[in-house]
Design a protein around this motif. Structure first.
Motif, PDB file in Angstrom:
ATOM      1  N   LEU A  37       0.791  -1.205  -0.049  1.00 55.99           N
ATOM      2  CA  LEU A  37       0.111  -0.125  -0.227  1.00 55.99           C
ATOM      3  C   LEU A  37       0.821   1.288   0.076  1.00 55.99           C
ATOM      4  O   LEU A  37       0.498   2.270  -0.712  1.00 55.99           O
ATOM      5  CB  LEU A  37      -0.978  -0.050   1.075  1.00 55.99           C
ATOM      6  N   LYS A  38       1.845   1.421   0.825  1.00 49.88           N
ATOM      7  CA  LYS A  38       2.757   2.282   0.866  1.00 49.88           C
ATOM      8  C   LYS A  38       3.311   2.759  -0.630  1.00 49.88           C
ATOM      9  O   LYS A  38       3.477   4.014  -0.985  1.00 49.88           O
ATOM     10  CB  LYS A  38       3.821   2.165   1.713  1.00 49.88           C
ATOM     11  N   TYR A  39       3.690   1.757  -1.380  1.00 51.98           N
ATOM     12  CA  TYR A  39       4.137   1.882  -2.615  1.00 51.98           C
ATOM     13  C   TYR A  39       3.329   2.372  -3.595  1.00 51.98           C
ATOM     14  O   TYR A  39       3.462   3.414  -4.069  1.00 51.98           O
ATOM     15  CB  TYR A  39       5.084   0.617  -3.279  1.00 51.98           C
ATOM     16  N   ASP A  53       5.154  14.319   9.225  1.00 52.55           N
ATOM     17  CA  ASP A  53       4.894  14.319  10.589  1.00 52.55           C
ATOM     18  C   ASP A  53       3.413  14.569  10.448  1.00 52.55           C
ATOM     19  O   ASP A  53       2.421  14.132  11.319  1.00 52.55           O
ATOM     20  CB  ASP A  53       5.637  15.405  11.416  1.00 52.55           C
ATOM     21  N   ALA A  54       2.974  15.520   9.553  1.00 49.78           N
ATOM     22  CA  ALA A  54       1.624  15.994   9.484  1.00 49.78           C
ATOM     23  C   ALA A  54       0.793  14.985   9.020  1.00 49.78           C
ATOM     24  O   ALA A  54      -0.357  14.787   9.722  1.00 49.78           O
ATOM     25  CB  ALA A  54       1.467  17.173   8.495  1.00 49.78           C
ATOM     26  N   PHE A  55       1.305  14.229   8.234  1.00 49.80           N
ATOM     27  CA  PHE A  55       0.206  12.907   7.857  1.00 49.80           C
ATOM     28  C   PHE A  55       0.224  12.053   8.927  1.00 49.80           C
ATOM     29  O   PHE A  55      -0.725  11.486   9.188  1.00 49.80           O
ATOM     30  CB  PHE A  55       1.388  12.229   6.666  1.00 49.80           C
ATOM     31  N   SER A  56       1.453  11.831   9.860  1.00 48.86           N
ATOM     32  CA  SER A  56       1.361  10.897  10.927  1.00 48.86           C
ATOM     33  C   SER A  56       0.365  11.170  11.769  1.00 48.86           C
ATOM     34  O   SER A  56      -0.264  10.342  12.397  1.00 48.86           O
ATOM     35  CB  SER A  56       2.885  10.955  11.537  1.00 48.86           C
ATOM     36  N   GLU A  57       0.272  12.398  11.964  1.00 48.34           N
ATOM     37  CA  GLU A  57      -0.754  13.183  13.100  1.00 48.34           C
ATOM     38  C   GLU A  57      -2.190  12.818  12.561  1.00 48.34           C
ATOM     39  O   GLU A  57      -2.994  12.780  13.615  1.00 48.34           O
ATOM     40  CB  GLU A  57      -0.591  14.500  13.364  1.00 48.34           C
ATOM     41  N   ASP A  58      -2.306  13.120  11.392  1.00 49.65           N
ATOM     42  CA  ASP A  58      -3.700  12.864  10.780  1.00 49.65           C
ATOM     43  C   ASP A  58      -4.272  11.319  10.838  1.00 49.65           C
ATOM     44  O   ASP A  58      -5.001  10.854  11.368  1.00 49.65           O
ATOM     45  CB  ASP A  58      -3.715  13.160   9.313  1.00 49.65           C
ATOM     46  N   VAL A  59      -3.174  10.365  10.593  1.00 51.32           N
ATOM     47  CA  VAL A  59      -3.513   8.973  10.730  1.00 51.32           C
ATOM     48  C   VAL A  59      -3.822   8.667  12.388  1.00 51.32           C
ATOM     49  O   VAL A  59      -4.520   7.793  12.738  1.00 51.32           O
ATOM     50  CB  VAL A  59      -2.242   8.200  10.341  1.00 51.32           C
ATOM     51  N   PHE A  60      -2.813   9.221  13.057  1.00 53.17           N
ATOM     52  CA  PHE A  60      -2.885   9.052  14.492  1.00 53.17           C
ATOM     53  C   PHE A  60      -4.225   9.497  15.142  1.00 53.17           C
ATOM     54  O   PHE A  60      -5.054   8.521  15.998  1.00 53.17           O
ATOM     55  CB  PHE A  60      -1.652   9.909  15.141  1.00 53.17           C
ATOM     56  N   ASP A  62      -7.174   9.856  13.243  1.00 45.66           N
ATOM     57  CA  ASP A  62      -8.257   9.169  12.606  1.00 45.66           C
ATOM     58  C   ASP A  62      -8.495   7.778  13.199  1.00 45.66           C
ATOM     59  O   ASP A  62      -9.437   7.301  13.292  1.00 45.66           O
ATOM     60  CB  ASP A  62      -7.961   9.050  10.988  1.00 45.66           C
ATOM     61  N   PHE A  63      -7.215   7.123  13.551  1.00 48.34           N
ATOM     62  CA  PHE A  63      -7.506   5.701  13.940  1.00 48.34           C
ATOM     63  C   PHE A  63      -7.952   5.613  15.543  1.00 48.34           C
ATOM     64  O   PHE A  63      -8.915   5.094  15.871  1.00 48.34           O
ATOM     65  CB  PHE A  63      -5.968   5.168  14.199  1.00 48.34           C
ATOM     66  N   ILE A  64      -7.531   6.613  16.245  1.00 47.31           N
ATOM     67  CA  ILE A  64      -7.920   6.611  17.536  1.00 47.31           C
ATOM     68  C   ILE A  64      -9.630   6.915  17.511  1.00 47.31           C
ATOM     69  O   ILE A  64     -10.360   6.439  18.218  1.00 47.31           O
ATOM     70  CB  ILE A  64      -7.371   7.394  18.407  1.00 47.31           C
ATOM     71  N   ASN A  65     -10.033   7.735  16.554  1.00 47.22           N
ATOM     72  CA  ASN A  65     -11.156   8.202  16.511  1.00 47.22           C
ATOM     73  C   ASN A  65     -12.168   7.322  15.949  1.00 47.22           C
ATOM     74  O   ASN A  65     -13.271   7.017  16.121  1.00 47.22           O
ATOM     75  CB  ASN A  65     -11.301   9.686  15.456  1.00 47.22           C
ATOM     76  N   LYS A  66     -11.360   6.492  14.926  1.00 44.37           N
ATOM     77  CA  LYS A  66     -12.446   5.244  14.336  1.00 44.37           C
ATOM     78  C   LYS A  66     -12.799   4.125  15.543  1.00 44.37           C
ATOM     79  O   LYS A  66     -13.669   3.740  15.659  1.00 44.37           O
ATOM     80  CB  LYS A  66     -11.746   4.589  13.228  1.00 44.37           C
ATOM     81  N   ILE A 227      -5.153   5.360   6.757  1.00 42.18           N
ATOM     82  CA  ILE A 227      -3.880   5.800   6.104  1.00 42.18           C
ATOM     83  C   ILE A 227      -4.286   5.955   4.635  1.00 42.18           C
ATOM     84  O   ILE A 227      -4.006   7.032   4.100  1.00 42.18           O
ATOM     85  CB  ILE A 227      -2.636   4.494   6.034  1.00 42.18           C
ATOM     86  N   THR A 228      -5.153   5.050   4.137  1.00 41.13           N
ATOM     87  CA  THR A 228      -5.477   5.265   2.399  1.00 41.13           C
ATOM     88  C   THR A 228      -6.450   6.468   2.684  1.00 41.13           C
ATOM     89  O   THR A 228      -6.176   7.315   1.545  1.00 41.13           O
ATOM     90  CB  THR A 228      -6.309   4.146   2.052  1.00 41.13           C
ATOM     91  N   GLU A 229      -7.408   6.893   3.547  1.00 39.89           N
ATOM     92  CA  GLU A 229      -8.261   7.819   3.453  1.00 39.89           C
ATOM     93  C   GLU A 229      -7.652   9.338   3.672  1.00 39.89           C
ATOM     94  O   GLU A 229      -8.222  10.197   3.432  1.00 39.89           O
ATOM     95  CB  GLU A 229      -9.492   7.447   4.444  1.00 39.89           C
ATOM     96  N   ASP A 230      -6.400   9.211   4.115  1.00 38.51           N
ATOM     97  CA  ASP A 230      -5.697  10.537   4.427  1.00 38.51           C
ATOM     98  C   ASP A 230      -5.237  11.096   3.019  1.00 38.51           C
ATOM     99  O   ASP A 230      -4.800  12.118   2.767  1.00 38.51           O
ATOM    100  CB  ASP A 230      -4.397  10.285   5.213  1.00 38.51           C
ATOM    101  N   PHE A 231      -5.280  10.030   1.818  1.00 33.18           N
ATOM    102  CA  PHE A 231      -4.904  10.646   0.575  1.00 33.18           C
ATOM    103  C   PHE A 231      -5.916  11.202  -0.152  1.00 33.18           C
ATOM    104  O   PHE A 231      -6.022  12.172  -0.720  1.00 33.18           O
ATOM    105  CB  PHE A 231      -4.344   9.254  -0.297  1.00 33.18           C
ATOM    106  N   ASP A 232      -7.269  10.441   0.025  1.00 27.92           N
ATOM    107  CA  ASP A 232      -8.530  11.282  -0.268  1.00 27.92           C
ATOM    108  C   ASP A 232      -9.804  10.347   0.235  1.00 27.92           C
ATOM    109  O   ASP A 232      -9.481   9.094   0.542  1.00 27.92           O
ATOM    110  CB  ASP A 232      -8.712  11.723  -1.633  1.00 27.92           C
ATOM    111  N   PRO A 233     -10.897  10.850   0.252  1.00 25.85           N
ATOM    112  CA  PRO A 233     -12.234  10.108   1.153  1.00 25.85           C
ATOM    113  C   PRO A 233     -12.502   8.915   0.095  1.00 25.85           C
ATOM    114  O   PRO A 233     -13.055   7.976   0.439  1.00 25.85           O
ATOM    115  CB  PRO A 233     -13.106  10.851   1.194  1.00 25.85           C
ATOM    116  N   HIS A 234     -12.003   8.673  -1.209  1.00 27.59           N
ATOM    117  CA  HIS A 234     -12.682   7.807  -2.165  1.00 27.59           C
ATOM    118  C   HIS A 234     -11.357   6.710  -2.187  1.00 27.59           C
ATOM    119  O   HIS A 234     -11.630   5.854  -3.001  1.00 27.59           O
ATOM    120  CB  HIS A 234     -13.047   8.273  -3.389  1.00 27.59           C
TER     121      HIS A 234
END
Length: 701
Positions: A37-39, A53-60, A62-66, A227-234
């Motif tokens: 997925l990363k690649y 780091d900004a991406f990391s914080e978003d994933v952080f 989102d995961f806790i919220n989910k 991780i994926t949804e931080d790229f866009d919601p679709h």
């Protein structure tokens, strides 16, 4: 071909970078999935995010919220402990390090198991429904509990609300029984409180039993989607079970209610009603409805507030012919129970259909297009472009003087058919621009100079008209070929996704699922994107969604609006009163009492939607519901509206209807709805006023 080339290139590169053991452990499989997925995301996504780091914080976040959107599992001390990884997740992804995931996952399972004791103890004691207190279900700004006492208090309010709503329903049932039978002994509030509390306990036991069945792999899928949804919601990871459901639904065979659902705070929200599906036919379920409970027929309803979306869907879907009762909170704050008989989507209800309407001794045509459909696997299978052309030719035989194309609630579909349908109304020329990452936009054109209809044309849209609908409406607007009438703007989805089967690129025996990834963006021929901004109507008509954030712009991480160079095209320019007709319509709308009432209703609906307070004393709860119901009754005349127009099937269909009772019933229902449709009435007012320049030669019948 270009899509396939991009995908093959990405995954060929991936195959050179990594190789995997055939028999991987669960943790090794998760690492493999993360590597792929990363690649793929960084190399193939239209607008890849920098994994920083900004991406990391978003994933952080989102995961806790989910895992804990209502903040009733984790303590503040847990969040503090997790926080040391807030800016390290990007590094962990790059290094295939799952430390953060397992720390949060294991702690969640611990807190989840602890909460079993809380709810059992709370529900063993009678609730005090005289006490004045509230529950705010907007958890975004709510703080985590600092100790278990506070956590238990949060649980108490949640369970009290679940029980309270049941009591209210049961009191209503008791009153109805008394009306039917005067000898019926109505149960006391105390008795109903016990019954409702026991039902809440049973509901919670069932919920926890289902949650206990989830594996570490299920939770890892949740993390991956953060991780994926931080790229866009679709851009979404489809785990093996979800991929199977996706494949079935794409084949049109999924049995259920025919609605797309999404998570909003603690609620399961209806985002789209599928044309031809059971909910569409039943007619009461609407986008923006919040589903709070689900009952199988006459069984006790299950409270799904706070439930994971996948689990809520499991309760809602079911076998064809079975009944599901949804308790929904409408956007006006009222609560309604909607009964739907599950079924498969009726494909014929997604096909083009037309109607004839007489107005001031003139004949006009209405064409409804619910979807831009095509089947690439069956050459002889009908598609929306050929069906549309045939329908127009049939309407021309009835000497129509204008045409309205209804794209309301059309969620899109085939780009190919959108281009071909545009070509039915213009000489050959550009229709849309398509752009891949790091490339110039390419113009997609109609190459056929044949024009099937060159008379007055109006396109009717709403906030749910999306994707291919927006491409067609935008082209008609940019050419000046049609007047677009509807809400302030259409949905605003200007992106294209492709589904990659991840199993094709590993030697693992385990199923890795698939990735639905955004790889393209659409642009109008005038250079503007339909992304976020959609298509703004030439004539804006008030609707219940006028003041709501609805559509792509309401989704987190949606790609931004931008522009590319304008394509070369010539305006249609055969109307002699285009601007005057638009102005006339705007004046009618501004002075129309019905539209004024709709606008007032829309303002009130927005206010109701923003109200997140729930009263936990029975009297306050009941009074709040009654207040919403009383307020909503002020706007009931909106639904009682009827026009003086009469709709009928075109001649070719009249003969079919005589021998097809099912079709006759469907058309009767459609025409009945059209007669009450103030939006269609104004669209017909507009098309009836449009005049073509005498110099323009009309297409002969």
């Amino acid at each position: 071909m270009l899509i396939r080339k991009i995908i093959v290139t990405v995954l060929f590169g991936l195959s050179l970078l990594i190789s995997f053991p055939i028999n991987a452990t669960e943790k090794e499989k998760d690492k493999v999935l993360l590597s792929i997925l990363k690649y793929v995301l960084t190399q193939g996504h239209y607008h890849p995010q920098e994994m920083d780091d900004a991406f990391s914080e978003d994933v952080f976040n989102d995961f806790i919220n989910k895992l804990d959107s209502s903040k009733r599992y984790f303590l503040q001390s847990d969040i503090d402990e997790f926080s040391k990884y807030k800016t390290l997740i990007d590094d962990q992804i790059k290094n295939e390090d799952l430390t953060f995931f397992f720390l949060v996952h294991d702690r969640f399972i611990q807190r989840f198991n602890e909460s079993k004791i809380y709810y059992e103890e709370i529900l063993a004691t009678e609730f005090n429904f005289d006490k004045k207190e509230i529950l705010d279900v907007n958890y975004e700004n709510k703080k985590y509990a600092t100790n278990k006492t506070q956590l238990i208090q949060n649980w108490l309010k949640q369970l009290k609300f679940s029980t309270l709503s049941r009591i209210h329903d049961k009191i209503t049932d008791e009153e109805d029984k008394k009306k039917e039978d005067e000898t019926y002994q109505v149960k006391s509030f105390k008795e109903l409180e016990v019954i409702s509390r026991e039902a809440t306990l049973s509901n919670m036991n069932d919920f926890y039993e289902r949650m206990d069945e989830l594996t570490s792999s299920d939770w890892f899928s949740t993390f991956v989607n953060c991780i994926t949804e931080d790229f866009d919601p679709h851009t979404t990871y489809l785990d093996p079970s979800l991929k199977k459901r996706f494949d079935i639904s794409m084949a049109g065979k999924l049995e259920g209610i025919g609605a797309r659902l999404m998570k909003k705070n603690d609620y399961t929200k209806v985002s789209e009603i599928i044309s031809g599906g059971p909910a569409w036919k039943q007619g009461e379920l609407e986008p923006e409805d919040l589903i709070t409970k689900v009952a199988q027929g006459d069984e006790e309803p299950v409270d799904i507030v706070g439930m994971r979306l996948d689990d809520a869907i499991e309760y809602i879907k079911g076998k064809k012919g079975t009944e599901v009762k949804l308790t929904v909170k409408k956007i006006d704050g009222t609560v309604k129970v909607i009964s739907i008989i599950r079924d498969v989507v009726e494909l014929d209800e997604t096909f083009v259909k037309s109607s004839i309407v007489k107005k001031e001794n003139k004949t006009f045509g209405v064409i409804n297009l619910p979807k831009f459909y095509i089947d690439f696997d069956e050459k002889n299978y009908r598609n929306s472009a050929t069906d549309m052309e045939q329908e127009i030719e049939r309407l021309k035989e009835e000497n129509i003087e204008g045409l309205v194309i209804d794209l309301r609630n059309n969620g899109g579909g085939s780009l190919k058919t959108a281009i071909e349908i545009t070509g039915l109304f213009i000489d050959k020329g550009p229709v849309v621009q398509v752009k891949y990452r790091d490339e110039n936009a390419k113009v997609k054109s109609d190459e056929d100079s044949k024009v099937v209809w060159d008379g007055p044309l109006v396109v009717l849209v709403n906030e749910m008209s999306a994707s291919a609908s927006e491409i067609f409406a935008a082209a008609m607007q940019d050419y000046g070929r049609a007047i677009v009438i509807g809400g302030k703007q259409t949905y605003g989805k200007g992106t294209v996704q492709s589904v990659l089967d991840l199993n094709r690129y590993t030697n693992l025996k385990e199923d890795l699922g698939a990735l639905k990834m955004t790889i393209q963006k659409f642009y109008r021929i005038n250079g503007g994107s339909t992304q976020l901004e959609g298509v703004k109507s030439d004539i804006i008509i008030p609707s219940r969604y006028s003041y709501m954030e609805i559509g792509e712009r309401d989704l987190p991480k949606a790609l931004q609006f931008d522009k590319v160079p304008q394509a070369t095209y010539n305006l249609w320019n055969y109307y002699k009163n285009f601007d005057k007709v638009i102005n006339n319509s705007k004046k009618r709308i501004s002075t129309n009492s019905q539209f004024k009432l709709i606008d007032e209703n829309a303002k009130w609906l927005k206010k109701s939607q923003d109200d997140t307070i729930i009263y936990l004393s029975y009297e306050d709860y009941k009074n709040d519901l009654e207040s919403h119901k009383s307020e909503s009754e002020k706007y009931e005349s909106i639904y009682d509206y009827s026009t003086n127009l009469t709709y009928s099937s075109p001649n070719y269909e009249q003969a079919i209807i005589k021998t097809d009772e099912g079709l006759a019933e469907k058309r009767e229902r459609w025409h009945k709805n059209l007669k009450k449709d103030i939006y269609m009435e104004e669209a017909l007012n507009v098309v009836s006023e449009l005049k073509i320049k005498p110099s323009h030669l009309l297409v002969k019948n």
